[in-house]
Design a protein around this motif. Structure first.
Motif, PDB file in Angstrom:
ATOM      1  N   LYS A 107       0.862  -1.186   0.000  1.00  0.00           N
ATOM      2  CA  LYS A 107       0.000   0.000   0.000  1.00  0.00           C
ATOM      3  C   LYS A 107       0.896   1.232   0.000  1.00  0.00           C
ATOM      4  O   LYS A 107       1.814   1.342   0.808  1.00  0.00           O
ATOM      5  CB  LYS A 107      -0.887  -0.013   1.243  1.00  0.00           C
ATOM      6  CG  LYS A 107      -1.957   1.024   1.258  1.00  0.00           C
ATOM      7  CD  LYS A 107      -2.882   0.812   2.464  1.00  0.00           C
ATOM      8  CE  LYS A 107      -4.010   1.814   2.429  1.00  0.00           C
ATOM      9  NZ  LYS A 107      -4.969   1.571   3.506  1.00  0.00           N
ATOM     10  N   ASP A 108       0.633   2.155  -0.944  1.00  0.00           N
ATOM     11  CA  ASP A 108       1.451   3.357  -1.062  1.00  0.00           C
ATOM     12  C   ASP A 108       0.600   4.446  -1.724  1.00  0.00           C
ATOM     13  O   ASP A 108       0.396   4.434  -2.936  1.00  0.00           O
ATOM     14  CB  ASP A 108       2.702   3.066  -1.900  1.00  0.00           C
ATOM     15  CG  ASP A 108       3.694   4.219  -1.924  1.00  0.00           C
ATOM     16  OD1 ASP A 108       3.253   5.392  -1.901  1.00  0.00           O
ATOM     17  OD2 ASP A 108       4.898   3.944  -1.984  1.00  0.00           O
ATOM     18  N   LEU A 109       0.103   5.387  -0.916  1.00  0.00           N
ATOM     19  CA  LEU A 109      -0.805   6.411  -1.428  1.00  0.00           C
ATOM     20  C   LEU A 109      -0.132   7.360  -2.412  1.00  0.00           C
ATOM     21  O   LEU A 109      -0.775   7.852  -3.342  1.00  0.00           O
ATOM     22  CB  LEU A 109      -1.431   7.192  -0.279  1.00  0.00           C
ATOM     23  CG  LEU A 109      -2.406   6.409   0.597  1.00  0.00           C
ATOM     24  CD1 LEU A 109      -2.992   7.304   1.686  1.00  0.00           C
ATOM     25  CD2 LEU A 109      -3.516   5.793  -0.233  1.00  0.00           C
ATOM     26  N   GLU A 110       1.155   7.625  -2.225  1.00  0.00           N
ATOM     27  CA  GLU A 110       1.859   8.506  -3.168  1.00  0.00           C
ATOM     28  C   GLU A 110       1.976   7.862  -4.545  1.00  0.00           C
ATOM     29  O   GLU A 110       1.782   8.534  -5.564  1.00  0.00           O
ATOM     30  CB  GLU A 110       3.234   8.884  -2.625  1.00  0.00           C
ATOM     31  CG  GLU A 110       3.165   9.901  -1.500  1.00  0.00           C
ATOM     32  CD  GLU A 110       4.527  10.361  -1.037  1.00  0.00           C
ATOM     33  OE1 GLU A 110       5.512  10.253  -1.806  1.00  0.00           O
ATOM     34  OE2 GLU A 110       4.603  10.835   0.106  1.00  0.00           O
ATOM     35  N   LYS A 111       2.272   6.575  -4.571  1.00  0.00           N
ATOM     36  CA  LYS A 111       2.338   5.873  -5.857  1.00  0.00           C
ATOM     37  C   LYS A 111       0.944   5.772  -6.478  1.00  0.00           C
ATOM     38  O   LYS A 111       0.790   5.890  -7.696  1.00  0.00           O
ATOM     39  CB  LYS A 111       2.956   4.485  -5.691  1.00  0.00           C
ATOM     40  CG  LYS A 111       4.454   4.530  -5.466  1.00  0.00           C
ATOM     41  CD  LYS A 111       5.041   3.136  -5.355  1.00  0.00           C
ATOM     42  CE  LYS A 111       6.544   3.201  -5.106  1.00  0.00           C
ATOM     43  NZ  LYS A 111       7.122   1.858  -4.912  1.00  0.00           N
ATOM     44  N   ALA A 112      -0.068   5.554  -5.634  1.00  0.00           N
ATOM     45  CA  ALA A 112      -1.447   5.524  -6.142  1.00  0.00           C
ATOM     46  C   ALA A 112      -1.773   6.853  -6.810  1.00  0.00           C
ATOM     47  O   ALA A 112      -2.301   6.888  -7.924  1.00  0.00           O
ATOM     48  CB  ALA A 112      -2.426   5.240  -5.003  1.00  0.00           C
ATOM     49  N   ALA A 113      -1.424   7.952  -6.135  1.00  0.00           N
ATOM     50  CA  ALA A 113      -1.692   9.290  -6.684  1.00  0.00           C
ATOM     51  C   ALA A 113      -0.944   9.498  -7.996  1.00  0.00           C
ATOM     52  O   ALA A 113      -1.489  10.093  -8.936  1.00  0.00           O
ATOM     53  CB  ALA A 113      -1.300  10.359  -5.673  1.00  0.00           C
ATOM     54  N   PHE A 114       0.295   9.005  -8.073  1.00  0.00           N
ATOM     55  CA  PHE A 114       1.079   9.142  -9.302  1.00  0.00           C
ATOM     56  C   PHE A 114       0.351   8.487 -10.479  1.00  0.00           C
ATOM     57  O   PHE A 114       0.225   9.087 -11.551  1.00  0.00           O
ATOM     58  CB  PHE A 114       2.469   8.519  -9.118  1.00  0.00           C
ATOM     59  CG  PHE A 114       3.262   8.449 -10.378  1.00  0.00           C
ATOM     60  CD1 PHE A 114       3.903   9.576 -10.874  1.00  0.00           C
ATOM     61  CD2 PHE A 114       3.377   7.254 -11.085  1.00  0.00           C
ATOM     62  CE1 PHE A 114       4.642   9.513 -12.062  1.00  0.00           C
ATOM     63  CE2 PHE A 114       4.113   7.184 -12.265  1.00  0.00           C
ATOM     64  CZ  PHE A 114       4.750   8.316 -12.748  1.00  0.00           C
ATOM     65  N   TYR A 115      -0.164   7.286 -10.273  1.00  0.00           N
ATOM     66  CA  TYR A 115      -0.855   6.581 -11.356  1.00  0.00           C
ATOM     67  C   TYR A 115      -2.236   7.178 -11.638  1.00  0.00           C
ATOM     68  O   TYR A 115      -2.667   7.243 -12.789  1.00  0.00           O
ATOM     69  CB  TYR A 115      -0.924   5.079 -11.082  1.00  0.00           C
ATOM     70  CG  TYR A 115       0.389   4.418 -11.405  1.00  0.00           C
ATOM     71  CD1 TYR A 115       0.719   4.096 -12.717  1.00  0.00           C
ATOM     72  CD2 TYR A 115       1.328   4.166 -10.413  1.00  0.00           C
ATOM     73  CE1 TYR A 115       1.942   3.523 -13.038  1.00  0.00           C
ATOM     74  CE2 TYR A 115       2.563   3.599 -10.718  1.00  0.00           C
ATOM     75  CZ  TYR A 115       2.856   3.280 -12.037  1.00  0.00           C
ATOM     76  OH  TYR A 115       4.072   2.720 -12.351  1.00  0.00           O
ATOM     77  N   TYR A 116      -2.913   7.643 -10.598  1.00  0.00           N
ATOM     78  CA  TYR A 116      -4.177   8.339 -10.831  1.00  0.00           C
ATOM     79  C   TYR A 116      -3.944   9.604 -11.649  1.00  0.00           C
ATOM     80  O   TYR A 116      -4.721   9.923 -12.551  1.00  0.00           O
ATOM     81  CB  TYR A 116      -4.858   8.705  -9.505  1.00  0.00           C
ATOM     82  CG  TYR A 116      -5.433   7.547  -8.743  1.00  0.00           C
ATOM     83  CD1 TYR A 116      -5.946   6.424  -9.382  1.00  0.00           C
ATOM     84  CD2 TYR A 116      -5.486   7.581  -7.346  1.00  0.00           C
ATOM     85  CE1 TYR A 116      -6.480   5.371  -8.668  1.00  0.00           C
ATOM     86  CE2 TYR A 116      -6.022   6.531  -6.621  1.00  0.00           C
ATOM     87  CZ  TYR A 116      -6.516   5.428  -7.277  1.00  0.00           C
ATOM     88  OH  TYR A 116      -7.060   4.390  -6.563  1.00  0.00           O
ATOM     89  N   CYS A 117      -2.867  10.305 -11.339  1.00  0.00           N
ATOM     90  CA  CYS A 117      -2.527  11.530 -12.071  1.00  0.00           C
ATOM     91  C   CYS A 117      -2.282  11.219 -13.550  1.00  0.00           C
ATOM     92  O   CYS A 117      -2.774  11.930 -14.429  1.00  0.00           O
ATOM     93  CB  CYS A 117      -1.303  12.184 -11.449  1.00  0.00           C
ATOM     94  SG  CYS A 117      -0.752  13.675 -12.307  1.00  0.00           S
ATOM     95  N   ARG A 118      -1.538  10.145 -13.819  1.00  0.00           N
ATOM     96  CA  ARG A 118      -1.261   9.773 -15.210  1.00  0.00           C
ATOM     97  C   ARG A 118      -2.553   9.440 -15.951  1.00  0.00           C
ATOM     98  O   ARG A 118      -2.758   9.871 -17.085  1.00  0.00           O
ATOM     99  CB  ARG A 118      -0.294   8.582 -15.255  1.00  0.00           C
ATOM    100  CG  ARG A 118       1.130   8.983 -14.872  1.00  0.00           C
ATOM    101  CD  ARG A 118       2.086   7.820 -14.898  1.00  0.00           C
ATOM    102  NE  ARG A 118       2.264   7.300 -16.247  1.00  0.00           N
ATOM    103  CZ  ARG A 118       2.905   6.180 -16.530  1.00  0.00           C
ATOM    104  NH1 ARG A 118       3.444   5.453 -15.550  1.00  0.00           N
ATOM    105  NH2 ARG A 118       3.027   5.764 -17.770  1.00  0.00           N
TER     106      ARG A 118
END
Length: 199
Positions: free
Chosen positions: A67-78
């Protein structure tokens, strides 16, 4: 000839991404989360927005990876940058909840993404914006009520409850207790606990 070859290459690339994403979904359904994540990641790295969104979900919920919210945000942003509506919703929420110091630029970008998702028919974005505009630092009752009504009309019981509150208290609309009662009944019938208590 070069242009035709390039077009075929692009089609082949897209087809592989779609196939990998479908394989990822099927793997997740079968309980093979690590395999599903790997398939999503391969398709995401090829630029496929649906897979980018799915990788974001994997990171947000820790399915198939840590679980990693920053990585989740990175992929959501893309994915959001490719106009994926649900990714716009999730990335917009992330910006509002995790932006350091709540900078104006981040808030503005978040609202833009959330409004695009709402316009695309994402009920969660409509409901979120409705509550946000009703309870925000600078409440905009009428705008909030519009979004709540959109979400309620798409079957969101929590938004239906909030519409009832608006009619009961006269927020963004003329106070109308009979309409508030109707909204509460509809929300309660859909299982909303707050509406049941309010009744």
């Amino acid at each position: 000839l070069e242009e035709a070859a390039f077009q075929l290459q692009q089609i082949f690339r897209i087809d592989i991404s779609i196939a990998l994403n479908i394989l990822g979904i099927e793997s997740m359904r079968a309980g093979h989360c690590r395999v599903g994540y790997t398939c999503f990641k391969l398709a995401a790295d090829r630029g496929y927005s649906k897979a980018q969104f799915n990788v974001g979900l994997c990171y947000e919920h820790g399915r198939g990876t840590e679980k990693d919210l920053e990585k989740a945000a990175f992929y959501y942003c893309r994915a959001a940058s490719s106009c994926h509506p649900m990714a716009q919703y999730r990335y917009g929420r992330y910006l509002l909840q995790h932006s350091p110091g709540q900078h104006w630029h981040s808030q503005h970008r978040a609202l833009t993404l959330l409004e695009r998702a709402a316009m695309a028919g994402i009920t969660e974005a409509q409901a979120y914006l409705g509550v946000l505009y009703m309870r925000g630092l600078q409440p905009q009752d009428k705008k909030g009520l519009e979004y709540l009504l959109q979400a309620a009309n798409r079957g969101d019981a929590q938004s239906r409850y909030h519409v009832g509150v608006c009619y009961e208290q006269g927020l963004g609309v003329q106070q109308n207790l009979a309409e508030a009662l109707r909204q509460y009944r509809d929300a309660a019938a859909a299982g909303n606990r707050h509406a049941q208590e309010r009744l």
